[in-house]
Design an enzyme around this catalytic site. Structure first.
Site, short mmCIF file in Angstrom:
data_model
loop_
_atom_site.label_atom_id
_atom_site.label_comp_id
_atom_site.label_asym_id
_atom_site.label_seq_id
_atom_site.Cartn_x
_atom_site.Cartn_y
_atom_site.Cartn_z
CG ASP A 16 -64.76 22.24 22.35
OD1 ASP A 16 -65.35 21.76 23.18
OD2 ASP A 16 -63.70 22.86 22.16
CG ASN A 18 -71.65 20.75 24.96
OD1 ASN A 18 -71.75 21.45 24.17
ND2 ASN A 18 -71.89 19.30 24.46
NE ARG A 20 -64.54 25.57 27.01
CZ ARG A 20 -64.05 25.70 25.96
NH1 ARG A 20 -63.36 26.86 25.51
NH2 ARG A 20 -64.04 24.56 25.02
CG HIS A 33 -72.39 16.68 27.54
ND1 HIS A 33 -71.32 17.37 26.54
CD2 HIS A 33 -71.63 16.15 28.56
CE1 HIS A 33 -70.30 17.26 27.15
NE2 HIS A 33 -70.37 16.47 28.22
CG ASN A 64 -64.47 13.09 23.46
OD1 ASN A 64 -65.13 13.74 22.50
ND2 ASN A 64 -63.47 14.27 24.18
CD1 TRP A 65 -62.71 6.24 23.37
CD2 TRP A 65 -64.28 5.56 24.88
NE1 TRP A 65 -63.91 5.69 22.69
CE2 TRP A 65 -64.85 5.38 23.54
CE3 TRP A 65 -65.19 5.33 25.89
CZ2 TRP A 65 -66.04 4.86 23.30
CZ3 TRP A 65 -66.42 4.70 25.62
CH2 TRP A 65 -66.78 4.41 24.35
NE ARG A 185 -57.65 21.82 21.23
CZ ARG A 185 -57.76 22.65 22.31
NH1 ARG A 185 -57.05 23.63 22.00
NH2 ARG A 185 -58.53 22.66 23.13
CG LEU A 186 -58.37 20.71 12.12
CD1 LEU A 186 -57.86 20.14 11.03
CD2 LEU A 186 -59.99 21.03 11.96
CB SER A 187 -59.90 17.99 18.48
OG SER A 187 -59.41 19.26 19.08
C1 IPE Z 1 -63.49 17.73 20.20
O1 IPE Z 1 -63.70 18.44 21.46
C2 IPE Z 1 -64.45 16.58 20.01
C3 IPE Z 1 -65.72 16.70 19.94
C4 IPE Z 1 -66.29 17.85 19.80
C5 IPE Z 1 -66.50 15.74 20.31
P1 IPE Z 1 -62.74 18.32 22.49
O2 IPE Z 1 -63.17 19.05 23.68
O3 IPE Z 1 -62.61 16.74 23.04
O4 IPE Z 1 -61.58 18.43 22.14
P2 IPE Z 1 -59.97 19.41 22.78
O5 IPE Z 1 -59.45 18.14 23.92
O6 IPE Z 1 -60.16 20.26 23.38
O7 IPE Z 1 -58.81 19.16 21.72
C1 IPE Z 2 -67.86 19.23 23.51
O1 IPE Z 2 -68.07 20.10 24.67
C2 IPE Z 2 -68.80 17.91 23.60
C3 IPE Z 2 -67.79 16.83 23.83
C4 IPE Z 2 -66.35 16.68 23.36
C5 IPE Z 2 -68.38 15.46 23.96
P1 IPE Z 2 -66.97 19.78 25.92
O2 IPE Z 2 -67.45 18.79 26.95
O3 IPE Z 2 -65.60 19.55 25.18
O4 IPE Z 2 -66.86 21.22 26.54
P2 IPE Z 2 -65.71 22.03 27.16
O5 IPE Z 2 -64.64 22.15 26.18
O6 IPE Z 2 -65.22 21.27 28.36
O7 IPE Z 2 -66.42 23.50 27.60
MG MG Z 3 -63.96 20.55 24.63
#
Ligand code: IPE
Ligand code: IPE
Ligand code: MG
Length: 232
Positions: A16, A18, A20, A33, A64-65, A185-187
């Protein structure tokens, strides 16, 4: 002979931060990413050096969709180009690639490259790198139950049945789940398998991860006392 410390057999990583990471540099989220992929390569190499058997990376969740069309299509495109483009890397380091998630409903070209990657790395005997794509823990449990019901609609389902109908029943349950970017969290990641997983949350954003982060995970894991409901 010097004894090697205990390492997790199966490590789960929620990558998580990327977005930010990119935001801090005034770059588009997609740049985060791309950089995140470089971190993944360093982490899997060091995990292999440490003797970890399996690492599951959370790449794309069933939730993520909800992201912008542009971000989703960038991520799908990255998968197609890099899974194919990094084959030499996986083979050089003897890495076997597997996938976890609802692969059947992904865009056809993504599903094709996934199947090709599984076959092209199947003979590798080193670490197994599992990419969780279009993955949700709840979705995986539902699909496991439905697979079971198709086979044996006449009897009640047991925990053992669920285990044997998950996406990768041959892979041992996850021993430790770690998450980057200071979210706790585990998401929806590995919900069934995480029943007795050790958890650890780190502040560093995913694209900044390097070899030393894997070493720290191993040090943290070695300190844990696992009881599985029993008495130590
Ligand atoms: C969890 O990260 C999913 C992946 C790392 C692929 P998210 O950024 O989507 O999770 P939330 O929305 O903060 O819980
Ligand atoms: C994790 O990074 C990658 C995916 C969930 C695909 P994020 O894209 O969730 O990065 P933040 O949480 O917005 O920083
Ligand atoms: Mg994220």
């Amino acid at each position: 002979m010097e004894e090697r410390p205990v390492v997790p057999t199966h490590l789960g990583i929620i990558m998580d931060g990327n977005g930010r990471w990119a935001q801090k540099r005034s770059l588009p989220r997609t740049a985060g990413h791309l950089e995140g992929l470089k971190a993944l390569k360093k982490v899997i190499k060091e995990a292999s050096n440490q003797g970890i058997g399996f690492v599951t990376f959370y790449v794309f969740s069933t939730e993520n969709w909800k992201r912008s069309k542009q971000e989703v299509s960038y991520l799908m495109g990255l998968l197609v180009s890099k899974l194919h483009g990094e084959l030499a890397f996986y083979n050089k380091y003897n890495i076997r690639i597997l996938f976890r998630g609802d692969i059947a409903t992904l865009p056809k070209e993504v599903a094709t490259v996934i199947n090709n990657t599984i076959s092209a790395t199947a003979a590798n005997t080193g670490i197994t790198c599992i990419l969780a794509i279009n993955y949700g823990g709840q979705d995986e449990i539902c699909r496991a139950v439905n697979r079971f019901l198709e086979e044996k609609p006449e009897r009640n389902i047991t925990c053992k049945d669920i285990c044997s109908h998950l996406d990768l029943p041959e892979v041992p349950p996850v021993d430790m789940i770690v998450r980057s970017a200071n979210e706790r969290r585990l998401s929806n990641f590995l919900l069934w398998d995480s029943a007795y997983a050790e958890l650890e949350f780190y502040e560093k954003l995913w694209p900044d991860w390097n070899f030393e982060d894997v070493q720290r995970i191993c040090t943290d894991f070695a300190k844990r006392v696992r009881k599985f409901g029993g008495v130590q």
